[in-house]
Design a protein around this motif. Structure first.
Motif, PDB file in Angstrom:
ATOM      1  N   THR A   1      36.474  97.944  48.278  1.00 43.71           N
ATOM      2  CA  THR A   1      37.097  96.738  48.804  1.00 43.71           C
ATOM      3  C   THR A   1      36.821  95.559  47.888  1.00 43.71           C
ATOM      4  O   THR A   1      35.860  95.528  47.124  1.00 43.71           O
ATOM      5  CB  THR A   1      36.571  96.413  50.214  1.00 43.71           C
ATOM      6  OG1 THR A   1      35.151  96.198  50.149  1.00 43.71           O
ATOM      7  CG2 THR A   1      36.871  97.536  51.179  1.00 43.71           C
ATOM      8  N   ALA A   2      37.713  94.569  47.975  1.00 46.40           N
ATOM      9  CA  ALA A   2      37.571  93.351  47.186  1.00 46.40           C
ATOM     10  C   ALA A   2      37.904  92.170  48.082  1.00 46.40           C
ATOM     11  O   ALA A   2      39.040  92.012  48.499  1.00 46.40           O
ATOM     12  CB  ALA A   2      38.496  93.386  45.975  1.00 46.40           C
ATOM     13  N   THR A   3      36.920  91.359  48.425  1.00 46.25           N
ATOM     14  CA  THR A   3      37.128  90.306  49.410  1.00 46.25           C
ATOM     15  C   THR A   3      37.217  88.918  48.795  1.00 46.25           C
ATOM     16  O   THR A   3      37.519  87.967  49.487  1.00 46.25           O
ATOM     17  CB  THR A   3      35.983  90.316  50.436  1.00 46.25           C
ATOM     18  OG1 THR A   3      34.729  90.142  49.748  1.00 46.25           O
ATOM     19  CG2 THR A   3      35.946  91.641  51.184  1.00 46.25           C
ATOM     20  N   ALA A   4      36.942  88.792  47.522  1.00 46.74           N
ATOM     21  CA  ALA A   4      36.949  87.469  46.910  1.00 46.74           C
ATOM     22  C   ALA A   4      38.336  87.126  46.388  1.00 46.74           C
ATOM     23  O   ALA A   4      39.162  87.998  46.142  1.00 46.74           O
ATOM     24  CB  ALA A   4      35.932  87.412  45.768  1.00 46.74           C
TER      25      ALA A   4
ATOM     26  N   TYR B   1      44.396  89.918  48.348  1.00 44.62           N
ATOM     27  CA  TYR B   1      43.682  91.140  48.705  1.00 44.62           C
ATOM     28  C   TYR B   1      44.701  92.271  48.822  1.00 44.62           C
ATOM     29  O   TYR B   1      45.905  92.035  48.922  1.00 44.62           O
ATOM     30  CB  TYR B   1      42.903  90.952  50.019  1.00 44.62           C
ATOM     31  CG  TYR B   1      43.772  90.652  51.229  1.00 44.62           C
ATOM     32  CD1 TYR B   1      44.108  91.642  52.146  1.00 44.62           C
ATOM     33  CD2 TYR B   1      44.257  89.365  51.447  1.00 44.62           C
ATOM     34  CE1 TYR B   1      44.906  91.370  53.245  1.00 44.62           C
ATOM     35  CE2 TYR B   1      45.054  89.078  52.547  1.00 44.62           C
ATOM     36  CZ  TYR B   1      45.376  90.088  53.444  1.00 44.62           C
ATOM     37  OH  TYR B   1      46.183  89.807  54.523  1.00 44.62           O
ATOM     38  N   ASP B   2      44.218  93.484  48.772  1.00 44.89           N
ATOM     39  CA  ASP B   2      45.036  94.682  48.948  1.00 44.89           C
ATOM     40  C   ASP B   2      46.291  94.652  48.078  1.00 44.89           C
ATOM     41  O   ASP B   2      47.403  94.884  48.551  1.00 44.89           O
ATOM     42  CB  ASP B   2      45.412  94.854  50.417  1.00 44.89           C
ATOM     43  CG  ASP B   2      45.921  96.268  50.723  1.00 44.89           C
ATOM     44  OD1 ASP B   2      45.533  97.202  50.009  1.00 44.89           O
ATOM     45  OD2 ASP B   2      46.723  96.422  51.674  1.00 44.89           O
ATOM     46  N   GLY B   3      46.118  94.341  46.815  1.00 38.21           N
ATOM     47  CA  GLY B   3      47.212  94.432  45.864  1.00 38.21           C
ATOM     48  C   GLY B   3      48.005  93.169  45.639  1.00 38.21           C
ATOM     49  O   GLY B   3      48.878  93.135  44.772  1.00 38.21           O
ATOM     50  N   GLY B   4      47.731  92.120  46.409  1.00 39.49           N
ATOM     51  CA  GLY B   4      48.457  90.869  46.191  1.00 39.49           C
ATOM     52  C   GLY B   4      48.732  90.044  47.425  1.00 39.49           C
ATOM     53  O   GLY B   4      49.233  88.915  47.327  1.00 39.49           O
TER      54      GLY B   4
ATOM     55  N   GLY C   1      38.627  92.717  54.918  1.00 45.77           N
ATOM     56  CA  GLY C   1      38.506  94.087  54.445  1.00 45.77           C
ATOM     57  C   GLY C   1      38.886  94.275  52.993  1.00 45.77           C
ATOM     58  O   GLY C   1      38.727  95.365  52.457  1.00 45.77           O
ATOM     59  N   GLY C   2      39.431  93.232  52.366  1.00 44.33           N
ATOM     60  CA  GLY C   2      39.810  93.351  50.964  1.00 44.33           C
ATOM     61  C   GLY C   2      40.890  94.395  50.764  1.00 44.33           C
ATOM     62  O   GLY C   2      41.958  94.330  51.369  1.00 44.33           O
TER      63      GLY C   2
ATOM     64  N   ALA D   1      52.607  98.970  50.302  1.00 45.50           N
ATOM     65  CA  ALA D   1      52.277  98.562  48.940  1.00 45.50           C
ATOM     66  C   ALA D   1      52.862  97.184  48.662  1.00 45.50           C
ATOM     67  O   ALA D   1      53.998  96.901  49.019  1.00 45.50           O
ATOM     68  CB  ALA D   1      52.828  99.577  47.944  1.00 45.50           C
ATOM     69  N   TYR D   2      52.077  96.327  48.049  1.00 42.18           N
ATOM     70  CA  TYR D   2      52.513  94.951  47.843  1.00 42.18           C
ATOM     71  C   TYR D   2      53.814  94.895  47.032  1.00 42.18           C
ATOM     72  O   TYR D   2      54.628  93.979  47.217  1.00 42.18           O
ATOM     73  CB  TYR D   2      51.418  94.148  47.131  1.00 42.18           C
ATOM     74  CG  TYR D   2      51.768  92.693  46.992  1.00 42.18           C
ATOM     75  CD1 TYR D   2      51.750  91.837  48.090  1.00 42.18           C
ATOM     76  CD2 TYR D   2      52.148  92.165  45.756  1.00 42.18           C
ATOM     77  CE1 TYR D   2      52.090  90.507  47.971  1.00 42.18           C
ATOM     78  CE2 TYR D   2      52.489  90.831  45.626  1.00 42.18           C
ATOM     79  CZ  TYR D   2      52.450  90.010  46.737  1.00 42.18           C
ATOM     80  OH  TYR D   2      52.800  88.684  46.625  1.00 42.18           O
ATOM     81  N   SER D   3      54.038  95.865  46.187  1.00 41.66           N
ATOM     82  CA  SER D   3      55.264  95.883  45.380  1.00 41.66           C
ATOM     83  C   SER D   3      56.516  95.952  46.249  1.00 41.66           C
ATOM     84  O   SER D   3      57.607  95.575  45.800  1.00 41.66           O
ATOM     85  CB  SER D   3      55.235  97.068  44.412  1.00 41.66           C
ATOM     86  OG  SER D   3      55.129  98.299  45.114  1.00 41.66           O
ATOM     87  N   CYS D   4      56.384  96.426  47.499  1.00 38.90           N
ATOM     88  CA  CYS D   4      57.537  96.492  48.408  1.00 38.90           C
ATOM     89  C   CYS D   4      58.079  95.106  48.746  1.00 38.90           C
ATOM     90  O   CYS D   4      59.251  94.985  49.124  1.00 38.90           O
ATOM     91  CB  CYS D   4      57.144  97.196  49.703  1.00 38.90           C
ATOM     92  SG  CYS D   4      56.832  98.976  49.544  1.00 38.90           S
TER      93      CYS D   4
END
Length: 456
Positions: A107-110, A114-117, A243-244, A425-428
């Motif tokens: 996970t990445a919270t900073a 988040y979650d791809g964009g 949750g990042g 997916a963020y690309s959507c």
């Protein structure tokens, strides 16, 4: 339960509701209590139904009923144990999707995304301020209230909107006597429905970026005020973003005052789209605080809803003077409101609380929804006609109290593009959703001047 722990809870099904209201479901849901905050697998079940009351049965039993329908089949979000509980209730579920969640260490919270964009609350609000700073003749930001956490002195956020138009004296003032008609777009009242906030982001960018370039946008900006609330539930969005890369599927707000704990079986909070003071407490709601459609202790109890309704009253006159469900708004009423949700792929209109009752403006609302449905490829109708009845929602309130032509667009993957779910997916967003939804928003905004007379 502490708010820090609340931010780590994922969406779940509710044992409390089953024990209190459907005793036979208690053992069916017992396995849900074993689920952790970041369950390793999410499972979507397709559930055939045979009676209109089956949706309410699932809600009452505490299941997370998704905003999706295929014929008479509903969809439930759960884990590997949920199917057993559904079968004990007499249903015959089929697993249609299994999603392996990323490992917690990934996970990445900073940061602002988040979650791809997907954008955090801070990023969305910074974007509004940037629009106003870069285009002072086109955009102005309005703070209209405080979230539950901020109102209780526990962090939280201001509640913000942006007004976008080619500014003339008096434009964007908080008065219902506006010179221009108003089109209102709102997103993420259900925090986990991430596509909706991204759609609002792109809508404001298009309006400001294409002014003077696109003749239709230029005409729209010259003649109409566009109001946008990109995140109606910012405390809930904070929980999702915590949750990042493994977003927490928080639906409700962060109000933990109505119950001390949901354990691992659900989430504290109030469903803001069941809390509005129109047909409050009707179909599609639950009185159990851990249920996903918990309606709150009273109508309009939540500060997010009270503030939003206050903003609506400042922007629109109350033109539907009758109080009966069949009393119409006048044919010359101005203004339109769309609340974005996901992911059913539908266009809904009042009354969403009970499909057996039609509003006084049913023909015009049905025609407008049908046109937006044809643009997007979505089905249109009252919620109970094509999805399920849901009381206490925003669009029922704005139509009931103000006579405002009001709709819910359920943004979904109606073409099998692999962009379904709350966190596609963020690309959507750019490749699929925005090209599908943008023409419908243009159409709606262009008809805000006389919606009940221009449904063509």
């Amino acid at each position: 339960m502490s708010r820090k722990r609340l931010a780590g809870l994922a969406v779940g099904v509710t044992v409390m509701a089953a024990a209190a209201m459907l005793p036979q479901a208690t053992t069916a849901l017992a396995g849900a209590s074993q689920r952790g905050a970041h369950r390793d697998t999410d499972v979507v079940y397709e559930v055939p139904t045979h009676h209109k009351q089956d949706a309410q049965t699932l809600i009452t039993a505490g299941y997370d009923l998704l905003e999706r329908r295929q014929g008479d089949n509903l969809f439930v979000l759960g884990d590997r144990t949920t199917g057993d509980g559904l079968r004990r209730l007499g249903f015959a579920p089929t697993v249609v999707q299994t999603v392996k969640r990323p490992a917690a260490g990934k996970t990445a919270t900073a940061g602002d995304t988040y979650d791809g964009g997907y954008h955090t609350v801070g990023a969305q609000y910074a974007h509004l301020d940037q629009l106003a700073a870069q285009h002072p003749d086109l955009a102005t930001v309005v703070t209209y209230g405080k979230s539950w956490l901020k109102q209780t002195g526990s962090g939280g956020h201001d509640l913000k909107a942006v007004c976008v138009t080619k500014m003339k004296p008096g434009d964007c003032s908080l008065s219902p006597d506006s010179a221009k008609p108003r089109f209102f777009l709102m997103s993420q009242i259900h925090a986990r429905e991430l596509t909706t906030g991204e759609t609002s982001w792109r809508w404001t960018d298009e309006l400001t970026g294409q002014y003077g370039k696109d003749p239709d946008i230029t005409k729209l900006m010259d003649t109409t005020e566009m109001w946008v609330v990109p995140m109606a539930n910012p405390d809930g969005v904070d929980i999702v973003a915590s949750g990042g890369d493994n977003p927490v599927w928080q639906r409700k707000n962060a109000d933990d005052s109505n119950g001390t704990s949901c354990g691992w079986s659900g989430q504290i909070g109030v469903d803001l789209n069941r809390n509005a003071g129109t047909h409050w407490g009707g179909l599609g709601t639950s009185t159990e605080p851990c249920n996903e459609v918990y309606l709150g202790p009273a109508a309009d109890s939540e500060p997010e809803n009270a503030a939003l309704e206050g903003l609506f009253r400042q922007l629109y006159p109350a033109v539907r003077t009758g109080t009966g469900d069949s009393d119409p708004a006048p044919a010359d009423a101005r203004g339109m409101m769309i609340s974005l949700h996901s992911d059913a792929g539908m266009v809904l209109f009042p009354w969403e609380s009970d499909h057996r009752v039609h509003s006084g403006n049913d023909a015009a609302l049905r025609a407008l929804a049908g046109r937006m449905g044809s643009i997007t490829g979505y089905r249109s109708g009252q919620a109970g006609e094509i999805l399920y009845d849901a009381s206490g929602g925003t669009d029922d309130w704005t139509y009931d109290k103000l006579g405002l032509a009001s709709f819910t667009i359920e943004i979904g993957d109606s073409d099998g593009r692999g962009c379904d779910g709350f966190t596609p997916a963020y690309s959507c967003q750019d490749s699929y959703f925005w090209p599908k939804i943008e023409p419908a928003l243009r159409y709606a905004a262009q008809h805000a001047a006389a919606p009940y007379r221009s449904a063509d």
